[in-house]
Design a protein around this motif. Structure first.
Motif, PDB file in Angstrom:
ATOM      1  N   GLU A  46      46.386 -58.045 -44.917  1.00  0.00           N
ATOM      2  CA  GLU A  46      46.480 -57.447 -43.583  1.00  0.00           C
ATOM      3  C   GLU A  46      47.417 -58.257 -42.697  1.00  0.00           C
ATOM      4  O   GLU A  46      48.202 -57.700 -41.935  1.00  0.00           O
ATOM      5  N   LYS A  49      50.960 -57.521 -43.760  1.00  0.00           N
ATOM      6  CA  LYS A  49      51.381 -56.201 -43.276  1.00  0.00           C
ATOM      7  C   LYS A  49      51.708 -56.249 -41.787  1.00  0.00           C
ATOM      8  O   LYS A  49      52.705 -55.679 -41.338  1.00  0.00           O
ATOM      9  N   GLN A  50      50.889 -56.946 -41.007  1.00  0.00           N
ATOM     10  CA  GLN A  50      51.131 -57.039 -39.571  1.00  0.00           C
ATOM     11  C   GLN A  50      52.415 -57.820 -39.290  1.00  0.00           C
ATOM     12  O   GLN A  50      53.227 -57.425 -38.458  1.00  0.00           O
ATOM     13  N   ARG A  51      52.612 -58.905 -40.005  1.00  0.00           N
ATOM     14  CA  ARG A  51      53.817 -59.723 -39.833  1.00  0.00           C
ATOM     15  C   ARG A  51      55.059 -58.918 -40.211  1.00  0.00           C
ATOM     16  O   ARG A  51      56.059 -58.924 -39.499  1.00  0.00           O
ATOM     17  N   ALA A  53      55.343 -55.701 -40.149  1.00  0.00           N
ATOM     18  CA  ALA A  53      55.543 -54.663 -39.129  1.00  0.00           C
ATOM     19  C   ALA A  53      56.260 -55.237 -37.911  1.00  0.00           C
ATOM     20  O   ALA A  53      57.178 -54.606 -37.362  1.00  0.00           O
ATOM     21  N   ASN A  54      55.878 -56.428 -37.494  1.00  0.00           N
ATOM     22  CA  ASN A  54      56.547 -57.086 -36.359  1.00  0.00           C
ATOM     23  C   ASN A  54      58.008 -57.378 -36.679  1.00  0.00           C
ATOM     24  O   ASN A  54      58.898 -57.171 -35.839  1.00  0.00           O
TER      25      ASN A  54
END
Length: 158
Positions: A46, A49-51, A53-54
């Motif tokens: 997770e 994925k967040q990194r 996305a950023n």
């Protein structure tokens, strides 16, 4: 004799019970450890994925700026290379293979001084480096714009 056999049987039964208890505790600990590892892996995925996305949000902003000629192509190439080289997982990119024009420009300008270190150079040296950079940009600008279109189009479909 029967007393000794009974006492030995009790001792063996006690030891067997204790061994069973220890095996049960070991099993429970193993299960907790597996659950902990699974949770840690899930959290790590997770986080990745967040990194990603950023990073991709920044990539799109920079690509859009490049398409609108709001930034030098050399700066675009440096920024996109640095951002995309740290993508992880399924978004990992072979920058040199997927974006050869930007990679070529990056190779030309990556070691050129920027910012304060550029200001310390003599004017003649700065002009020489600017000429090298501008020639490479002029030669590669059309290909880089096509690559920027691919970046923007890939994210629209994603």
């Amino acid at each position: 004799m029967t007393l000794w056999l009974g006492l030995a049987g009790l001792i063996i039964a006690g030891l067997a019970s204790y061994a069973g208890y220890l095996l049960l505790k070991l099993y429970q600990q193993t299960q907790r450890h597996k659950a902990f590892i699974a949770r840690a892996e899930r959290l790590q995925e997770e986080g990745i994925k967040q990194r990603n996305a950023n990073i991709m949000e920044s990539v799109l902003i920079i690509a859009q700026a490049g398409k609108q000629d709001e930034c030098d192509m050399s700066e675009i190439s440096i920024r996109l290379y640095k951002l995309m080289e740290v993508l992880q997982g399924e978004l990992q990119v072979d920058f040199a293979a997927q974006y050869p024009a930007m990679y070529e420009l990056y190779q030309v300008v990556k070691d050129m001084p920027r910012g304060d270190s550029r200001r310390t150079l003599e004017k003649k040296e700065r002009m020489k480096l600017d000429m090298i950079r501008m020639k490479a940009e002029a030669r590669l600008v059309d290909d880089i714009k096509v690559e920027l279109d691919r970046i923007l189009a890939a994210n629209v479909t994603a």
